[in-house]
Design a protein around this motif. Structure first.
Motif, short mmCIF file in Angstrom:
data_model
loop_
_atom_site.label_atom_id
_atom_site.label_comp_id
_atom_site.label_asym_id
_atom_site.label_seq_id
_atom_site.Cartn_x
_atom_site.Cartn_y
_atom_site.Cartn_z
N ARG A 125 -0.05 -7.19 -2.31
CA ARG A 125 0.88 -7.51 -2.72
C ARG A 125 1.06 -8.64 -1.99
NH1 ARG A 125 2.42 -1.80 0.14
NH2 ARG A 125 0.35 -1.72 1.09
N PRO A 126 2.94 -10.05 -3.28
CA PRO A 126 2.89 -11.32 -2.34
C PRO A 126 3.26 -10.88 -0.76
CG PRO A 126 3.14 -10.43 -4.80
CD PRO A 126 3.30 -9.15 -3.88
N GLY A 127 3.36 -11.17 -0.24
CA GLY A 127 3.80 -12.08 1.40
C GLY A 127 2.80 -11.04 2.02
N ARG A 128 1.89 -10.25 2.34
CA ARG A 128 1.77 -9.51 3.03
C ARG A 128 0.41 -9.78 3.04
NH1 ARG A 128 4.00 -3.41 1.22
NH2 ARG A 128 6.65 -4.27 0.67
N ASP A 170 -7.59 -1.37 0.67
CA ASP A 170 -7.90 -0.83 -1.18
C ASP A 170 -6.86 -1.97 -1.99
OD1 ASP A 170 -5.73 -0.58 -0.29
OD2 ASP A 170 -5.69 2.00 -1.54
N GLU A 171 -6.58 -3.51 -1.45
CA GLU A 171 -6.40 -4.46 -2.25
C GLU A 171 -6.28 -5.62 -2.28
OE1 GLU A 171 -1.31 -3.50 -0.95
OE2 GLU A 171 -2.33 -4.89 -0.16
N ARG A 172 -7.44 -6.26 -3.76
CA ARG A 172 -7.74 -7.76 -3.72
C ARG A 172 -6.45 -7.89 -4.78
NH1 ARG A 172 -10.30 -4.16 -1.62
NH2 ARG A 172 -12.35 -3.68 -2.02
#
Length: 320
Positions: free
Chosen positions: A183-186, A191-193
């Motif tokens: 997510r942008p800005g975080r 589990d994120e890429r």
């Protein structure tokens, strides 16, 4: 009780086939008009005397809002509010209510159904069963496009709201592995890429994004080219998140194994829309119905009625 019934108008009631149903007590307090559709040139007249306007896709900009001096509440029969000038509504003291979670499971189920259809080439096999190819087959079955399981494949999800999470839950239940776009800005969760990295890894990509200035045209030629060869794309979010000509070109070039789209940038689409052409291989279209299960429609209708009842209760604070 308030001396005059509350004027309520539903501008595009044809988008909600189940309709709105009011109990007798509430119905007596309303002057309710439901129009199947409202053309742009009809909007001003139909909202002029309304206190509550219900709508789905009709656009209400600042100029129209200023022409409705009695308007106090807009009830959007959807999760998104991008068809309303929210700043103008706020400046005019008009409350805007949406219904954010009436159909998360319905949309998630549709996304998974589209994944099944793409990975198992269901439409190709349905056609082959009745067009003579099965009857002419030398064996008990007819072998056509390569069928692939969902279980064990890697699903990428762009958009981590209610629907994205619901889709992930169903996918994991089928044995799929799931990664989300960062997510942008975080900082990224485990589990994120980053999006470019995600596109190159996943076997299937499912889009669940709202339409904003940042997401419009997100899946353009550059991002489509980043997708893993042989992967498939599903969009049940907003049509304009995808660059339609770029997707048509990618499918014609064989860069993707397939795409399933429930939403387009213009709805209903003109016959010459880039994704309505007959020569695009591997494309499955459904006409913006991911949300429209019977259960989701009823839930949406009930919550719209509750929003109207809230306004009437504030209007008539001493009503029994």
């Amino acid at each position: 009780m308030h001396e005059h019934p509350c004027p309520v108008v539903f501008l595009d009631a044809g988008t909600l086939p189940c309709g709105l149903h009011f109990d007798e007590r509430l119905a007596q307090r309303l002057h309710y008009q439901a129009f199947d559709r409202t053309a742009p040139e009809q909007v001003a007249e139909r909202i002029r005397e309304a206190e509550v306007v219900v709508l789905n896709k009709v656009k209400l900009g600042a100029e129209l809002l200023r022409q409705a001096p009695r308007l106090q509440r807009i009830c959007v029969a959807a999760a998104g509010t991008d068809n309303i000038d929210l700043k103008a509504a706020q400046a005019l003291g008009i409350e805007v209510c949406n219904v954010p979670d009436y159909g998360s499971d319905a949309v998630a189920e549709h996304a998974i159904a589209l994944l099944f259809a793409l990975r198992r080439h269901l439409l190709s096999y349905v056609t082959a069963a009745v067009d003579g190819r099965w009857s002419a087959a030398p064996h008990f079955c007819w072998h056509g496009p390569r069928i692939q399981n969902l279980g064990g494949s890697l699903l990428g999800i762009v958009g981590r709201g209610r629907i994205g999470e619901a889709t992930a839950r169903l996918a994991r239940g089928l044995g799929m592995r799931v990664l989300f776009a960062q997510r942008p800005g975080r900082p990224p969760a485990e589990d994120e890429r980053p999006l470019d990295e995600l596109l190159a890894q996943v076997d299937a990509l499912s889009l669940h994004l709202p339409l904003t200035a940042e997401t419009r045209g997100l899946m353009d030629a550059r991002h489509l080219a980043r997708m893993k060869p042989g992967s498939v794309l599903v969009n049940t979010g907003r049509g304009a998140v995808i660059d339609a000509p770029a997707l048509a070109a990618a499918l014609r070039a064989g860069a993707l194994a397939g795409a399933a789209i429930d939403v387009l940038d213009v709805e209903p689409p003109p016959p010459d829309h880039p994704l309505l052409q007959a020569d695009i291989p591997g494309l499955l279209l459904t006409p913006h119905v991911a949300w429209a299960s019977q259960e989701a429609q009823q839930r949406l209708a009930q919550r719209l009625v509750a929003r109207i009842a809230e306004h009437v209760a504030r209007r008539e604070p001493h009503a029994p």
